[in-house]
Write a protein that holds these residues in place. Structure first.
Motif, PDB file in Angstrom:
ATOM      1  N   THR A   1     -17.286 -58.392 -51.417  1.00 31.13           N
ATOM      2  CA  THR A   1     -18.256 -57.832 -52.353  1.00 31.13           C
ATOM      3  C   THR A   1     -17.568 -57.355 -53.621  1.00 31.13           C
ATOM      4  O   THR A   1     -16.356 -57.144 -53.659  1.00 31.13           O
TER       5      THR A   1
ATOM      6  N   VAL B   1     -21.606 -60.235 -50.985  1.00 28.24           N
ATOM      7  CA  VAL B   1     -22.570 -59.536 -51.836  1.00 28.24           C
ATOM      8  C   VAL B   1     -22.018 -59.490 -53.253  1.00 28.24           C
ATOM      9  O   VAL B   1     -21.329 -58.543 -53.631  1.00 28.24           O
TER      10      VAL B   1
ATOM     11  N   GLU C   1     -26.853 -50.167 -53.296  1.00 33.63           N
ATOM     12  CA  GLU C   1     -25.734 -49.861 -52.398  1.00 33.63           C
ATOM     13  C   GLU C   1     -26.230 -49.679 -50.968  1.00 33.63           C
ATOM     14  O   GLU C   1     -25.558 -50.082 -50.006  1.00 33.63           O
TER      15      GLU C   1
ATOM     16  N   LYS D   1     -26.967 -53.171 -49.636  1.00 36.98           N
ATOM     17  CA  LYS D   1     -25.713 -53.845 -49.320  1.00 36.98           C
ATOM     18  C   LYS D   1     -25.119 -53.342 -48.014  1.00 36.98           C
ATOM     19  O   LYS D   1     -24.666 -54.126 -47.165  1.00 36.98           O
TER      20      LYS D   1
END
Length: 320
Positions: free
Chosen positions: A181, A204, A310, A313
């Motif tokens: 990510t 991500v 966030e 994720k």
């Protein structure tokens, strides 16, 4: 819905503008061969940062061209695995950040490796050694060198892949449960890493940088993170006599051309008002991904904090 470039329905079908070099696949196979022939000489040193939930280490390895690369490495305390791991990549010119930022994931049972990019704000080396301009910016580093293997971002992409291989082989990591990510440059490196190491299971990328350079130019947005494109033409090709060759060479390090190699599940986020990494350049990547994917769209947001993402994720990465 307000957008400053293409309507959303057009974005969902846009497949990019920047040319792809004819020898693109051979280029990256040669790059991977070089990486695989490089002895990483891994060094893991205990860090001074203390936490009741995490063991913290400085990880160093040797990447291609002999550069010594740094990453923060964190694992759950008193846990010998096997456990999932997440690779973290930072924004352009930045660094891996504070140890504290990753404690939530470590406390949830993840090993974390957060890399510093060569020659940016952290501890990783940029050994240089290219012909031509090095005044400003990493996108254009090596653009005047006759050998495209000397493009700096080619080497940074390979650093992400080398880090992935190292983490996958740690004795306490489950090599089949690796995620990646990052935002902006970190989003671009997430795409590149998962393309070069297709074993990565979940990724991500957040408003990824390093995509569709010609589209950025055509939109007159070669500023901010892409300013070096404008400065390069002004200094070295003011009449644009080499424009086609320049954008074709940049195609080697254009993440949209790597995206179809990804096999992991993708969760992407973008803001439709992003004037730093225009939405069309991000959709050029997303639309080429063939694996399972989803995109979270923020209509009123640009290249900035995306509220709630966030949490989204985190929930996604728990599925590793």
């Amino acid at each position: 819905m307000a957008v400053f470039e293409m309507p959303l329905e057009q974005l969902k079908n846009y497949t990019g503008t920047n040319p792809k070099p004819k020898d693109f696949d051979e280029y990256w196979q040669r790059a991977l061969d070089e990486m695989n022939a490089t002895d990483p000489n891994v060094e893991i040193i205990p860090a001074d940062f203390k936490s009741p939930v995490a063991e913290c280490y400085h990880l160093y390895f040797t990447g291609v061209k002999g550069a010594r690369i740094y990453a923060k490495l964190m694992k759950p305390r008193n846990n010998d695995g096997p456990m999932p791991a997440i690779l973290n990549f930072h924004g352009y010119s930045g660094n891996s950040g504070d140890w504290y930022n990753y404690l939530g994931y470590v406390a949830s049972g993840f090993t974390i490796a957060a890399m510093d990019c060569r020659g940016q704000g952290g501890l990783s080396e940029d050994r240089g050694g290219v012909l031509g301009n090095t005044l400003q910016g990493h996108i254009i580093r090596g653009l005047d060198d006759p050998d495209p293997d000397n493009l700096l971002f080619r080497n940074i992409f390979l650093d992400t892949a080398m880090l992935a291989k190292i983490v996958m082989n740690l004795p306490y990591v489950d090599r089949n449960r690796i995620g990646a990510t990052g935002g902006s440059q970190g989003g671009g490196l997430t795409i590149a890493c998962a393309a070069l190491v297709p074993e990565i299971k979940r990724l991500v990328p957040v408003y990824p940088f390093l995509s569709d350079y010609k589209r950025v130019w055509d939109m007159d947005l070669a500023k901010d993170a892409y300013l070096e494109l404008s400065q390069y033409f002004r200094r070295f090709d003011p009449l644009h006599l080499r424009e086609e060759d320049i954008f074709t060479k940049l195609g080697y390090i254009d993440i949209q051309h790597l995206a179809d190699r990804i096999q992991g599940e993708v969760l992407m986020a973008t803001g439709l008002m992003d004037t730093v990494c225009p939405p069309s350049t991000q959709f050029a990547v997303y639309n080429k991904i063939k694996s399972k994917k989803d995109i979270v769209i923020y209509p009123d947001y640009g290249h900035e904090y995306l509220p709630g993402f966030e949490d989204i994720k985190y929930q996604f990465m728990l599925g590793l």
